[in-house]
Design an enzyme around this catalytic site. Structure first.
Site, mmCIF file in Angstrom:
data_model
loop_
_atom_site.group_PDB
_atom_site.id
_atom_site.type_symbol
_atom_site.label_atom_id
_atom_site.label_comp_id
_atom_site.label_asym_id
_atom_site.label_seq_id
_atom_site.Cartn_x
_atom_site.Cartn_y
_atom_site.Cartn_z
ATOM 1 N N HIS A 1 5.850 5.935 11.417
ATOM 2 C CA HIS A 1 5.213 5.726 10.376
ATOM 3 C C HIS A 1 4.370 6.992 10.127
ATOM 4 C CE1 HIS A 1 3.791 4.056 6.452
ATOM 5 N NE2 HIS A 1 3.306 2.878 6.956
ATOM 6 N N ARG B 1 11.472 3.912 2.849
ATOM 7 C CA ARG B 1 11.284 2.994 4.062
ATOM 8 C C ARG B 1 12.459 2.188 4.101
ATOM 9 N NH1 ARG B 1 6.154 -1.004 4.603
ATOM 10 N NH2 ARG B 1 5.103 1.056 5.070
ATOM 11 N N LYS C 1 27.381 -4.202 -2.422
ATOM 12 C CA LYS C 1 28.678 -4.399 -2.669
ATOM 13 C C LYS C 1 29.863 -3.594 -1.476
ATOM 14 C CE LYS C 1 27.868 -3.080 -7.253
ATOM 15 N NZ LYS C 1 28.250 -2.170 -8.296
ATOM 16 N N ARG D 1 0.647 -1.187 -0.001
ATOM 17 C CA ARG D 1 0.230 0.005 -0.160
ATOM 18 C C ARG D 1 0.740 1.407 -0.032
ATOM 19 N NH1 ARG D 1 -3.448 -3.776 1.850
ATOM 20 N NH2 ARG D 1 -1.461 -4.443 2.527
ATOM 21 N N THR D 2 1.919 1.294 0.958
ATOM 22 C CA THR D 2 2.531 2.606 0.907
ATOM 23 C C THR D 2 3.389 2.755 -0.157
ATOM 24 O OG1 THR D 2 2.854 1.995 3.289
ATOM 25 C CG2 THR D 2 4.225 3.770 2.452
HETATM 26 C C1 NCD Z 1 2.070 -1.048 8.266
HETATM 27 C C2 NCD Z 1 3.480 -0.895 8.196
HETATM 28 O O1 NCD Z 1 4.028 -1.099 7.263
HETATM 29 O O2 NCD Z 1 3.814 -0.567 9.262
HETATM 30 N N1 NCD Z 1 1.528 -1.332 6.806
HETATM 31 C C3 NCD Z 1 1.328 -0.173 5.971
HETATM 32 O O3 NCD Z 1 2.207 0.738 5.901
HETATM 33 N N2 NCD Z 1 0.060 0.147 5.645
HETATM 34 C C4 NCD Z 1 1.482 -2.132 9.237
HETATM 35 C C5 NCD Z 1 1.900 -3.373 9.132
HETATM 36 O O4 NCD Z 1 2.762 -3.595 8.332
HETATM 37 O O5 NCD Z 1 1.409 -4.180 9.975
#
Ligand code: NCD
Length: 312
Positions: free
Chosen positions: A130, A97, A76, A47-48
């Site tokens: 997050h 991320r 590397k 999703r993200t």
């Molecule tokens: C969450 C995350 O990655 O922290 N998911 C997301 O970004 N929608 C929650 C999760 O992974 O449980």
């Protein structure tokens, strides 16, 4: 509530409305067509990643991906700092991320000292934070409660200890007056000390509970999360029983008619799909809201708020 937060909600609503027509979408696609972004996702994401990528496309930004540090020169032996420096050389924004705490802030700090400061967006940093999830969660509550998010009882259920979405949600909702949290989790995954201190210091009321039944009639929001077992040291989550907190169809008749069920997703067994059709199940709308909120965040970062809000 912070004026900046209201502004982001308004902007997300506006972008969503403009995007409904071809003319509107054509307009949106001119806004940042002179910018490029890299999506660097060194931890799994559906999703993200997709919502950020599509939000970029809606605003005309061209994107490139690094979807694993396994494909970058980090294998590397390159340092993370040098990898980020390279992304900085080629693009105008980094959406990242990564498991490392504060790395997005560190990168932003590093680039601010350079001749070309570029925005860095934290799309999830290990078990820590997050922030854009918290923004889309707050936006979802803003829509669900028609702007009246204050004085709500928020049940947060699941892995409170390691859930980055949970931590950022707590920071975010502390911006709203009269919020009360009730935390439900297996004892091993309860409220960590730093969050307990944060809540105490900011005089935000909270309870810890072990009883879902008692909460059903009382809570306005049920924020479910999965067990974050990717952070297990020795598969210790395997022996944890989370099932007593799972939502069941028979619970629905005891819940407030205006209650809101959220989940950052992915889900496992904590919410069964048979609940998806209930009007209180907001998690699929929450996911959609993520696209519009992320488009708003990007537009805001590039200071295009006014231009978009003035579109007729
Ligand atoms: C969450 C995350 O990655 O922290 N998911 C997301 O970004 N929608 C929650 C999760 O992974 O449980």
């Amino acid at each position: 509530q912070e004026p900046e937060l209201s502004r982001l909600f308004e902007l997300a609503d506006k972008i969503r409305k403009i995007a409904k027509s071809k003319d509107g979408l054509d307009f949106l696609q001119t806004i940042l067509s002179h910018k490029r972004a890299v999506l660097y996702f060194a931890q799994p994401s559906t999703r993200t990643y997709l919502s950020f990528n599509n939000a970029c496309q809606i605003l005309g930004i061209q994107t490139s991906d690094m979807r694993s540090s396994g494909y970058s020169s980090e294998v590397k032996g390159e340092s993370l700092e040098d990898t980020l420096e390279t992304m900085h050389s080629y693009t105008d924004m980094i959406i990242m991320r990564h498991v490392e705490e504060n790395i997005a802030e560190k990168a932003a700090w590093m680039f601010n000292e350079s001749e070309k400061p570029i925005p860095v967006i934290n799309a999830g940093s290990g078990p820590h934070e997050h922030p854009t999830q918290a923004l889309l969660d707050a936006y979802t509550l803003h829509r669900a409660f028609k702007g009246k998010v204050k004085n709500k009882v928020i049940a947060v259920i699941g892995d409170i200890k390691r859930g980055r979405a949970v931590r950022s949600l707590i920071y975010m909702l502390s911006n709203f007056e009269g919020i009360k949290f009730v935390f439900l989790s297996p004892p091993e995954l309860g409220l960590p000390d730093d969050l307990r201190q944060f809540l105490g210091k900011n005089s935000i009321s909270f309870e810890e509970s072990d009883n879902l039944d008692k909460l059903l009639r009382r809570a306005d929001v049920f924020y479910y999360t999965r067990i974050q077992d990717e952070y297990d040291k020795q598969h210790e989550s395997k022996s944890i029983d989370y099932s007593r907190f799972w939502l069941k169809k028979e619970h629905l008749s005891h819940m407030k008619s205006e209650a809101v069920i959220l989940h950052p997703l992915p889900r496992r067994n904590e919410i069964p799909p048979e609940i998806d059709g209930d009007k209180r199940a907001w998690y699929w709308k929450q996911e959609v809201n993520g696209l519009w909120m992320r488009a708003a965040i990007i537009a805001h970062v590039f200071k295009e708020d006014g231009y978009i809000l003035n579109y007729k």
